[in-house]
Design an enzyme around this catalytic site. Structure first.
Site, mmCIF file in Angstrom:
data_model
loop_
_atom_site.group_PDB
_atom_site.id
_atom_site.type_symbol
_atom_site.label_atom_id
_atom_site.label_comp_id
_atom_site.label_asym_id
_atom_site.label_seq_id
_atom_site.Cartn_x
_atom_site.Cartn_y
_atom_site.Cartn_z
ATOM 1 N N LYS A 221 -19.263 10.119 -17.880
ATOM 2 C CA LYS A 221 -19.236 11.215 -18.849
ATOM 3 C C LYS A 221 -18.956 10.696 -20.253
ATOM 4 C CE LYS A 221 -17.325 15.176 -17.736
ATOM 5 N NZ LYS A 221 -16.331 16.244 -17.474
ATOM 6 N N GLU A 227 -15.009 0.205 -15.218
ATOM 7 C CA GLU A 227 -15.791 -0.369 -14.121
ATOM 8 C C GLU A 227 -17.291 -0.096 -14.306
ATOM 9 O OE1 GLU A 227 -11.744 0.898 -12.419
ATOM 10 O OE2 GLU A 227 -13.245 1.708 -13.807
ATOM 11 N N GLY A 282 -14.959 15.317 -11.616
ATOM 12 C CA GLY A 282 -15.788 14.259 -11.046
ATOM 13 C C GLY A 282 -16.039 14.409 -9.563
ATOM 14 N N ARG A 283 -15.003 14.768 -8.815
ATOM 15 C CA ARG A 283 -15.159 14.865 -7.358
ATOM 16 C C ARG A 283 -15.881 16.136 -6.943
ATOM 17 N NH1 ARG A 283 -10.174 15.145 -9.225
ATOM 18 N NH2 ARG A 283 -8.789 16.912 -8.831
ATOM 19 N N GLU A 368 -7.464 13.340 -4.017
ATOM 20 C CA GLU A 368 -7.335 13.373 -5.468
ATOM 21 C C GLU A 368 -7.028 14.796 -5.929
ATOM 22 O OE1 GLU A 368 -9.516 10.489 -8.229
ATOM 23 O OE2 GLU A 368 -10.591 12.369 -8.585
ATOM 24 N N HIS A 399 -14.271 4.160 20.274
ATOM 25 C CA HIS A 399 -13.971 2.805 20.721
ATOM 26 C C HIS A 399 -13.102 2.071 19.709
ATOM 27 C CE1 HIS A 399 -16.864 2.999 24.092
ATOM 28 N NE2 HIS A 399 -17.469 3.852 23.304
ATOM 29 N N LYS A 519 -4.860 2.300 -14.632
ATOM 30 C CA LYS A 519 -5.973 1.931 -15.504
ATOM 31 C C LYS A 519 -5.463 1.387 -16.837
ATOM 32 C CE LYS A 519 -9.195 5.133 -15.699
ATOM 33 N NZ LYS A 519 -9.808 6.481 -15.655
#
Length: 555
Positions: A221, A227, A282-283, A368, A399, A519
Site C-alpha cells: 500500500k 521486505e 491487509g488480512r 493478527e 499421520h 520492524k
C-alpha cells in the site's frame, strides 16, 4: 485522535461492564461446571434429535456442530452473551462504515470489496462501491490483456510467468486463493509468490524463468514495506540484467499501491497501479486489488464468482438471527472452549489438497485480529482473548499430530472441512478421503471404552494404551464441491467468526500494533550490522553479543 461517537458510546455502555461480570458470562461459567464431566455419548443418547437440531446451511456451506460439548441451554447462554456484549450493534456499526477500528480511527469495510454494483457502503459520508468497481473493472481489463497475450514484454513475447511480491495479507491471501482455485487457473502460465526477505525465496521463485516472459506484481500500500521493496528491487535487477534498458521495467512490473510517487520513481507506469483504501486491512484484502494475481490466474469471471461467495456469507451474517447465524455460532463456540474449558488452540483440518494453504491463511486472519490484550477503552483484559489457529490438510495430519488430539492431555476443538464431490475424481480416492472426515469426527467425539477394547481380544496390559476417551469437540463443514463461490463463503465465514469473538472480547480486531516494534528494531539493527566490529552498541547484553558475533562472522 477523535474516536467515532457511536463507538465511544458502545465502549462506555456495553463494554464498561467487565466481561466476566456480565450475567451471561457468569451463568456460562456455572453451566460449564455441570457439563465438564458430561460425555458426548450421553448427550446424544439423551437427545435423539440432537444431530438435526445442531446443524445449519448458509451460502453454500453446511455446518454440523452437534459434536460440540454443549446443549441447547449452552447455546442460549452464548447467544445471551453475544447480545449483552453488543455483537449485533457492533456488526451494524461495521456494515454502516462507522470507524470501529478505534486506534487508527478507520472504518472497517472489507464487505464493500465484494458488494454488488447496486449496493451502498458508506465511509466518511460517501458511497465507496463505485470506486471498488472501478478498480475491479481496471483489474479485469488488465487481466484479460495479459491472459490473451495482448500485453507483451520488452521482446514482444507474451507473459507466461506472474510473480506476486508481497508479505502478510499481500501474500497469504493470494497464495491461498491461487492454490485453492488452481483447478480453475491457466495451466499454460506459471504463478509464483515471494514474501520472505530471505534471498532464497526470491532465488527459487525466478529459477528457470525467462525475464522477457515474466510479470511482477508489487503489492505494498505504501510502497515502502521493507521486505516487499527489498524483493522488488532484486526483481528489477534480475530483469534488467537481461533487458538492460530501465524503461523496460514498465512492461514487466505493475503495482498494487496508493503511493503514486514511489511507484513512478520505481519505473512503473501509474496507469498500471491498482489502489485500495485505508478501510481495508491487509488480512482482509484478498478480494481487493491485492487479488490481482488471483484474477490473472483464474480469470475475471471466476474472480467475480469468488466475490459472490463472499457476498452471500456477508448477507447471511448481517441478516440471520444469532440462533441461525453460522459465523456467530462458530465464534461463540470458539469463545466457549477458549474461555470456559481453557482450550488454547483450534485445529482447522481441510480434507482437500487444494486448501493446503488455508490454515496458514487463517493464522494471520485470526491471530493478527484477536491477538490483543487491551480492550477498546484501553484496559488490560483479565481473560483469554484469541486462541491459536493451526492445521494441515487431511489425511496427512492423521499421520502426524492427530495422535495428540485423540489421546493427548490437551483439549483441541477441530474444524473439519470436506466436499461431497472431488474436482479430480479418481477411483475411490474421494470416498476414502471423506470416510476419514466422518471417522475422525466420530472417533474424537465418542472414542473407545475399555470394555470395547477388551471385547476385541486386547491383552489386559495393552488395554489402557488403546482406550480413546473421546469427548473431543469438532465442527464438520461440508460443501458440494470447491468452487470460487464456496471459497469466498468459507473465507467470509471465518472473517465474521473472528469478528464475533473480538466483539465479545471487547477488543479492536482490526489494528495490528504488535507487529511494529520488531520492524522498528530490525531497521536499526540492520544498519548496525554493517558497522565496524568495534563500534558501540546500546541494546541489551544478549542482543549486543549476537550482533558482534554476526559482524565477526560476516567479516
Amino acid at each position: 485522535m477523535v474516536v467515532n461517537e457511536s463507538i465511544k458510546t458502545a465502549v462506555a455502555g456495553e463494554k464498561n461492564m467487565a466481561l466476566q461480570r456480565h450475567p451471561a458470562w457468569q451463568a456460562l461459567a456455572r453451566h460449564c461446571e455441570t457439563l465438564r464431566t458430561r460425555q458426548l455419548r450421553e448427550l446424544f443418547a439423551d437427545d435423539p434429535g440432537r444431530a438435526e437440531r445442531f446443524q445449519l446451511e448458509a451460502a453454500g456451506l453446511f455446518l454440523d456442530y452437534s459434536k460440540q460439548r454443549m446443549t441447547g441451554e449452552t447455546m442460549a447462554l452464548l447467544f445471551g452473551l453475544a447480545r449483552q456484549t453488543g455483537v449485533e450493534s457492533r456488526r451494524e456499526a461495521m456494515f454502516a462504515g462507522e470507524k470501529i477500528n478505534v486506534t487508527e480511527n478507520r472504518s472497517v469495510l472489507h464487505v464493500a470489496l465484494r458488494a454488488a454494483r447496486t449496493d451502498t457502503y458508506t465511509a466518511d459520508g460517501h458511497n465507496v462501491v463505485p470506486e471498488v468497481h472501478q478498480v475491479l473493472d481496471r483489474m479485469a481489463t488488465f487481466a484479460n490483456r495479459v491472459r490473451s497475450g495482448e500485453w507483451k514484454g520488452y521482446t514482444g513475447e507474451p507473459i507466461r510467468n506472474v510473480i506476486n511480491i508481497g508479505i502478510g495479507g499481500s501474500d497469504l491471501g493470494p497464495v491461498m486463493a491461487y492454490e485453492a482455485l488452481r483447478h480453475y487457473s491457466r495451466r499454460d502460465m506459471t504463478f509464483r509468490f515471494v514474501s520472505n526477505i530471505d534471498g532464497t525465496d526470491f532465488a527459487e521463485a525466478v529459477n528457470g524463468l525467462v525475464p522477457a516472459q515474466t510479470l511482477f506484481i508489487v503489492s505494498s500500500k505504501t510502497f515502502t514495506t521493507l521486505e516487499t521493496m527489498t524483493n522488488a528491487h532484486s526483481a528489477r535487477d534480475w530483469l534488467l540484467r537481461a533487458a538492460k534498458d530501465p524503461a523496460h521495467t514498465a512492461r514487466h512490473f505493475v503495482a498494487v499501491s496508493t503511493n503514486a510517487q514511489a511507484v513512478r520513481a520505481f519505473g512503473i507506469d501509474t496507469q498500471n497501479m491498482f489502489g485500495f483504501w485505508d478501510w481495508v486491512g491487509g488480512r482482509y484484502s484478498m478480494d481487493s486489488a491485492i487479488g490481482l494475481s488471483t484474477m490473472l490466474a483464474v480469470g475475471p469471471e471466476n474472480f467475480t464468482r469468488l466475490l459472490a461467495g463472499f457476498r452471500a456469507m456477508d448477507h447471511h451474517f448481517r441478516t440471520a438471527p444469532l440462533e441461525k447465524n453460522m459465523p456467530v455460532i462458530m465464534g461463540l463456540l470458539a469463545v466457549w472452549y477458549n474461555n470456559f474449558f481453557g482450550s488454547q488452540t483450534v485445529a482447522v483440518l481441510p480434507y482437500d489438497q487444494y486448501l493446503k494453504r488455508f490454515p496458514a491463511y487463517l493464522q494471520q486472519l485470526t491471530m493478527e485480529s484477536n491477538g490483543k490484550s487491551i480492550t477498546l477503552d484501553g484496559q488490560r483484559v483479565d481473560y483469554q482473548t484469541g486462541p491459536i489457529y493451526w492445521g494441515e490438510p487431511g489425511t496427512n495430519g492423521q499421520h502426524s499430530f492427530y495422535q495428540l488430539i485423540h489421546q493427548g492431555t490437551k483439549l483441541i476443538p477441530c474444524d473439519f472441512i470436506g466436499f461431497c464431490r472431488s474436482l479430480n475424481p479418481l477411483g475411490q480416492h474421494h470416498d476414502l478421503l471423506m470416510a476419514n472426515v466422518f471417522a475422525q469426527a466420530e472417533a474424537l467425539a465418542f472414542g473407545k471404552t475399555a470394555a470395547e477394547v477388551k471385547a476385541e481380544g486386547t491383552p489386559d496390559w495393552l488395554v489402557p494404551h488403546r482406550i480413546f476417551e473421546g469427548n473431543r469437540p469438532s465442527n464438520v463443514i461440508l460443501a458440494d464441491v470447491l468452487t470460487p463461490e464456496v471459497l469466498g463463503s468459507l473465507v467470509a465465514l471465518y472473517e465474521h467468526s473472528v469478528f464475533t469473538q473480538g466483539a465479545i472480547f471487547g477488543i479492536d480486531s482490526f489494528d495490528q500494533w504488535g507487529v511494529e516494534l520488531g520492524k522498528v528494531l530490525a531497521k536499526r539493527i540492520g544498519e548496525e550490522l554493517f558497522a565496524p566490529t568495534d563500534s558501540g552498541l546500546t541494546h541489551d547484553a544478549s542482543t549486543n553479543a549476537l550482533i558482534r558475533r554476526y559482524r565477526q562472522a560476516r567479516a
